[in-house]
Design an enzyme around this catalytic site. Structure first.
Site, PDB file in Angstrom:
ATOM      1  N   LYS A  85       1.026  -1.285   0.082  1.00 22.15           N
ATOM      2  CA  LYS A  85      -0.164   0.041  -0.079  1.00 22.15           C
ATOM      3  C   LYS A  85       0.933   1.338   0.058  1.00 22.15           C
ATOM      4  CE  LYS A  85      -1.925   1.529   4.095  1.00 22.15           C
ATOM      5  NZ  LYS A  85      -1.479   2.881   4.242  1.00 22.15           N
ATOM      6  N   ASN A  86       1.904   1.423   0.836  1.00 19.00           N
ATOM      7  CA  ASN A  86       2.501   2.670   1.031  1.00 19.00           C
ATOM      8  C   ASN A  86       3.482   2.807  -0.030  1.00 19.00           C
ATOM      9  OD1 ASN A  86       0.992   3.227   3.179  1.00 19.00           O
ATOM     10  ND2 ASN A  86       2.466   2.715   4.872  1.00 19.00           N
ATOM     11  N   ARG A 103      -4.872  10.545   4.535  1.00 21.49           N
ATOM     12  CA  ARG A 103      -3.764  11.565   4.454  1.00 21.49           C
ATOM     13  C   ARG A 103      -2.806  11.445   3.633  1.00 21.49           C
ATOM     14  NH1 ARG A 103      -3.155  14.186   9.427  1.00 21.49           N
ATOM     15  NH2 ARG A 103      -0.969  14.345   8.556  1.00 21.49           N
ATOM     16  N   CYS A 137      -5.370  12.874  13.143  1.00 23.16           N
ATOM     17  CA  CYS A 137      -5.992  11.648  12.969  1.00 23.16           C
ATOM     18  C   CYS A 137      -6.070  10.612  13.951  1.00 23.16           C
ATOM     19  CB  CYS A 137      -5.598  11.266  11.441  1.00 23.16           C
ATOM     20  SG  CYS A 137      -3.876  10.387  11.915  1.00 23.16           S
ATOM     21  N   ARG A 148       0.158  14.395  13.288  1.00 19.64           N
ATOM     22  CA  ARG A 148       0.614  14.188  11.922  1.00 19.64           C
ATOM     23  C   ARG A 148       0.812  15.551  11.133  1.00 19.64           C
ATOM     24  NH1 ARG A 148      -1.674   8.689   9.704  1.00 19.64           N
ATOM     25  NH2 ARG A 148       0.331   8.852   8.600  1.00 19.64           N
ATOM     26  N   ASP A 193       3.771   0.496  11.997  1.00 19.98           N
ATOM     27  CA  ASP A 193       2.968  -0.184  11.570  1.00 19.98           C
ATOM     28  C   ASP A 193       2.753  -1.721  12.061  1.00 19.98           C
ATOM     29  OD1 ASP A 193       2.155   2.206  10.282  1.00 19.98           O
ATOM     30  OD2 ASP A 193       3.128   1.524   8.274  1.00 19.98           O
ATOM     31  N   ARG A 202      -8.726  -0.522   3.951  1.00 18.19           N
ATOM     32  CA  ARG A 202      -8.057   0.529   3.348  1.00 18.19           C
ATOM     33  C   ARG A 202      -6.680  -0.051   3.089  1.00 18.19           C
ATOM     34  NH1 ARG A 202      -7.062   5.524   6.917  1.00 18.19           N
ATOM     35  NH2 ARG A 202      -5.510   5.794   5.192  1.00 18.19           N
TER      36      ARG A 202
HETATM   37  N1  EPU Z   1       6.155  14.398  11.008  1.00 12.03           N
HETATM   38  C1  EPU Z   1       6.211  15.962  11.116  1.00 12.03           C
HETATM   39  N2  EPU Z   1       6.060  16.763  10.291  1.00 12.03           N
HETATM   40  C2  EPU Z   1       6.052  16.241   8.885  1.00 12.03           C
HETATM   41  C3  EPU Z   1       5.807  14.964   8.793  1.00 12.03           C
HETATM   42  C4  EPU Z   1       5.910  14.111   9.739  1.00 12.03           C
HETATM   43  O1  EPU Z   1       6.329  16.188  12.416  1.00 12.03           O
HETATM   44  O2  EPU Z   1       5.825  17.297   8.371  1.00 12.03           O
HETATM   45  C5  EPU Z   1       6.198  13.727  12.088  1.00 12.03           C
HETATM   46  C6  EPU Z   1       4.925  12.713  12.459  1.00 12.03           C
HETATM   47  O3  EPU Z   1       3.983  13.101  13.022  1.00 12.03           O
HETATM   48  C7  EPU Z   1       5.302  11.504  12.932  1.00 12.03           C
HETATM   49  C8  EPU Z   1       6.750  11.261  12.052  1.00 12.03           C
HETATM   50  O4  EPU Z   1       7.231  12.673  11.754  1.00 12.03           O
HETATM   51  O5  EPU Z   1       5.728  11.588  14.331  1.00 12.03           O
HETATM   52  C9  EPU Z   1       6.930  10.169  11.212  1.00 12.03           C
HETATM   53  O6  EPU Z   1       5.802  10.428  10.345  1.00 12.03           O
HETATM   54  P1  EPU Z   1       5.921  10.221   8.687  1.00 12.03           P
HETATM   55  O7  EPU Z   1       5.721  11.450   8.009  1.00 12.03           O
HETATM   56  O8  EPU Z   1       7.234   9.322   8.223  1.00 12.03           O
HETATM   57  O9  EPU Z   1       4.664   9.315   8.378  1.00 12.03           O
HETATM   58  P2  EPU Z   1       3.712   9.390   7.023  1.00 12.03           P
HETATM   59  O10 EPU Z   1       4.745  10.057   5.805  1.00 12.03           O
HETATM   60  O11 EPU Z   1       2.373  10.282   7.400  1.00 12.03           O
HETATM   61  C10 EPU Z   1       3.805   6.984   6.610  1.00 12.03           C
HETATM   62  C11 EPU Z   1       3.109   5.541   6.183  1.00 12.03           C
HETATM   63  C12 EPU Z   1       2.292   5.386   7.697  1.00 12.03           C
HETATM   64  C13 EPU Z   1       3.395   4.983   8.625  1.00 12.03           C
HETATM   65  C14 EPU Z   1       4.376   5.988   8.643  1.00 12.03           C
HETATM   66  C15 EPU Z   1       5.659   5.833   9.578  1.00 12.03           C
HETATM   67  C16 EPU Z   1       2.315   6.109   4.070  1.00 12.03           C
HETATM   68  C17 EPU Z   1       1.252   6.223   2.998  1.00 12.03           C
HETATM   69  N3  EPU Z   1       2.093   6.005   5.319  1.00 12.03           N
HETATM   70  O12 EPU Z   1       3.285   8.096   7.120  1.00 12.03           O
HETATM   71  O13 EPU Z   1       1.711   4.187   7.520  1.00 12.03           O
HETATM   72  O14 EPU Z   1       2.934   4.720   9.786  1.00 12.03           O
HETATM   73  O15 EPU Z   1       4.993   6.479   7.511  1.00 12.03           O
HETATM   74  O16 EPU Z   1       6.336   4.476   8.864  1.00 12.03           O
HETATM   75  O17 EPU Z   1       3.325   5.784   3.628  1.00 12.03           O
HETATM   76  C18 EPU Z   1      -0.099   2.779   7.789  1.00 12.03           C
HETATM   77  O18 EPU Z   1       0.085   2.106   6.682  1.00 12.03           O
HETATM   78  O19 EPU Z   1      -1.037   2.201   8.529  1.00 12.03           O
HETATM   79  C19 EPU Z   1       0.323   4.070   8.039  1.00 12.03           C
HETATM   80  C20 EPU Z   1      -0.206   4.765   8.988  1.00 12.03           C
END
Ligand code: EPU
Length: 417
Positions: free
Chosen positions: A22-23, A92, A116, A121, A304, A396
Site C-alpha cells: 500500500k505505502n 492523509r 487523525c 501528524r 505499523d 484501506r
Molecule cells: N512529522 C512531522 N512533520 C511532517 C511529517 C511528519 O512532524 O511534516 C512527524 C509525524 O508526526 C510522525 C513522524 O514525523 O511523528 C513520522 O511520520 P511520517 O511522516 O514518516 O509518516 P507518514 O509519511 O505520514 C507513513 C506511512 C504510515 C506509517 C508512517 C511511519 C504512508 C502512506 N504512510 O506515514 O503508514 O505509519 O509512514 O512509518 O506511507 C499505515 O500504513 O497504517 C500507516 C499509517
C-alpha cells in the site's frame, strides 16, 4: 457498516500470497502525474486507499484502466490541481499529490489533512521541502496553496525522517532545475521503490533507501513501468497470525530483508522463521515469550507492526514493554484488547503488557488500520466468536484479508451491514 465475525482458536496452516505494498503504490500512482503518457504499474493491490488515489488522479484529468493487478494510468491531460477536503480527510496520503502537481503544473491546492486517529501528524516538513525547492506556500481556508514557476534544486535537511515527506520532496526535486540533496531522508523500502519507479521514468535519483538522497533534476520525465514491492506490513501481519494461533504457514512472494527488525522480535518471542527465497515459513510457539519493543524509523521496528505485536504479546508468558516513538496516539487498540481479556497498562507512550493465558471473544471496534489488524489477530486466538466492527479501516490497507485468512483455515466471515 460491515463487520467481521471470527471464531477463534484454530491453528492456521497452508499458504498465503502477499500483495503489493500500500505505502509504495500510493506515491507511485501520484508520481504518474509527473510525466504525461501511459504508465504501467503491476502488482497493484485492490485497496480502498488505492481507489482514493485513483479518484484523485481521475479528478486531475487522468484516465485509468485496470486488468486485475495491472493498472495503466494515462496522464497526458492533467489540467486540474485541487485535492479536496472530502478525499483528503479519508486518506492523509493524498498529500502525496503536492510534489507531483507542483512539478508538472507549477501549481497545487491540497486540503490540509488535520489530525487523525493515531496522532497530530503535521505536514510542516513537506511544506518546508517545497519552499526550499522554490515554491511559494500559502495556507488559506484549510488548504495548502502552492505555486512555483520552475522548481530549483536545493539541500533539504529533514528534522525527522518523514516517509511521505521524503517522497513528496523526491518527486518534486526529480523535475527541478539543478541538483537536490535530502539529508536525514526516510530509508523505508517504499521510498526506494518509488525511486526505482521515478528512475524508470528517466529521473536521476541516487541513494534512496539510505539517509542521503541525491537527485539531479531533469527537464522532463517519460511514462514509467513498474511492479510494486511486496507489502512488508501485510507480510508481518500474516507472520503474527501464524504466531498467535500456534500455526504453521507459508507466506509467498515476500521480501524477508525488509522485515529484519520484525523477524528478530518474532524470533525472540519464540516464533520459528524459515525463509526460502521469496517464501517464508512461519511456525508459532506453544506460548510466546515476552519481548520489549521500541518503534523506530526504518530499519528499526515499524510503528505499523506495533499493534499486531501487542496482540501477540498479550498472550506471552511474562511481561513485555512496548514504546511507541513515531506517533503519539497509536494505542487506540489497547482498550479493545483489554475488552478481550488482555492485561495492558498505558503510561504515556509506553505500554506494559502482562501476558495472560488466554483471550476471550468480544465485540470490538477498530479505530485505524493497524489497530483493526491487531483486533483480528486477537480474535483469531480468542476462545469463541468475536465481532470486529468498522471493517472499512481494514479495507484501506489489507487486500481480501478475510479471504486470505479463510484460505489459511481461519473461521472468518464478513457480514455486510
Ligand atoms: N512529522 C512531522 N512533520 C511532517 C511529517 C511528519 O512532524 O511534516 C512527524 C509525524 O508526526 C510522525 C513522524 O514525523 O511523528 C513520522 O511520520 P511520517 O511522516 O514518516 O509518516 P507518514 O509519511 O505520514 C507513513 C506511512 C504510515 C506509517 C508512517 C511511519 C504512508 C502512506 N504512510 O506515514 O503508514 O505509519 O509512514 O512509518 O506511507 C499505515 O500504513 O497504517 C500507516 C499509517
Amino acid at each position: 457498516m460491515d463487520k467481521i465475525i471470527i471464531e477463534g482458536g484454530r491453528a492456521l496452516s497452508g499458504t498465503v500470497r502477499v500483495s503489493g505494498a500500500k505505502n509504495a503504490v500510493l506515491p507511485i500512482l501520484t508520481a504518474t502525474i509527473l510525466a504525461g503518457g501511459e504508465h504501467t504499474i503491476t502488482n497493484v493491490p485492490d485497496l480502498k486507499d488505492v481507489r482514493t488515489i485513483k479518484r484523485l488522479l481521475i479528478d486531475f484529468g487522468a484516465k485509468i484502466s485496470e486488468d486485475r493487478e495491472k493498472l495503466v494510468a494515462e496522464t497526458s491531460r492533467i489540467d486540474r490541481f485541487e485535492a479536496p477536503y472530502d478525499l483528503v480527510r479519508t486518506m492523509r496520503a493524498s498529500i502525496l499529490v503536492l510534489g507531483p502537481l507542483l512539478g508538472r503544473l507549477g501549481r497545487a491546492r491540497v486540503s490540509l489533512p488535520g489530525g487523525c486517529a493515531i496522532g497530530a501528524r503535521p505536514i510542516n516538513l513537506h511544506l518546508m521541502g517545497m519552499e526550499r525547492l522554490g515554491a511559494k506556500i500559502e495556507l488559506k481556508h484549510g488548504y495548502v496553496e502552492a505555486t512555483a514557476k520552475r522548481l530549483k534544486g536545493a539541500e533539504i535537511n529533514l528534522e525527522l525522517p518523514t516517509v511521505t515527506g521524503t517522497e513528496n520532496i523526491m518527486m518534486a526535486a526529480a523535475v527541478a532545475e539543478g541538483t537536490s540533496t535530502i539529508l536525514n531522508a526516510a530509508r523505508e523500502p517504499e521510498v526506494e521503490d518509488l525511486a526505482i519507479f521515478l528512475n524508470s521514468m528517466g529521473a536521476k535519483i541516487e541513494g534512496a533507501g539510505t539517509a542521503t538522497i541525491n537527485i539531479e533534476g531533469v527537464s522532463s520525465l517519460t511514462p514509467g513501468t513498474h511492479s510494486v514491492v511486496p507489502d512488508r506490513i501485510e507480510t508481518g501481519t500474516f507472520m503474527a497470525a501464524a504466531a498467535i494461533t500456534r500455526g504453521d504457514i507459508i507466506i509467498k512472494g515476500a521480501h524477508i530483508d525488509h522485515l529484519a527488525a520484525v523477524a528478530r522480535k518474532f524470533e525472540a518471542a519464540g516464533v520459528k522463521i524459515e525463509p526460502h527465497g521469496d517464501d517464508i515459513r512461519v511456525m508459532g510457539p506453544e506460548r510466546p515469550s515476552p519481548v520489549d519493543i521500541d518503534t523506530m524509523p526504518y530499519p528499526g521496528f515499524p510503528t505499523d507492526m506495533q499493534a499486531q505485536f501487542m496482540a501477540l504479546l498479550s498472550l506471552a508468558d511474562g511481561s513485555s514493554v512496548i514504546t511507541e516513538r513515531i506517533f503519539e496516539n497509536r494505542f487506540m487498540h489497547v482498550g479493545e484488547l483489554k475488552r478481550m481479556g488482555a492485561d495492558i497498562k498505558l503510561m504515556g507512550n509506553t505500554a506494559l503488557i502482562r501476558g495472560v493465558k488466554e483471550l476471550g471473544a468480544a465485540p470490538v471496534m477498530a479505530t485505524d488500520l493497524r489497530a483493526s489488524a491487531s483486533l483480528v489477530l486477537a480474535a483469531l486466538a480468542a476462545k469463541g466468536a468475536s465481532e470486529v466492527h468498522r471493517v472499512y479501516h481494514l479495507d484501506r490497507g489489507y487486500e481480501s484479508l478475510e479471504r486470505k485468512l479463510g484460505g489459511l483455515g481461519a473461521k472468518i466471515q464478513r457480514v455486510p451491514s
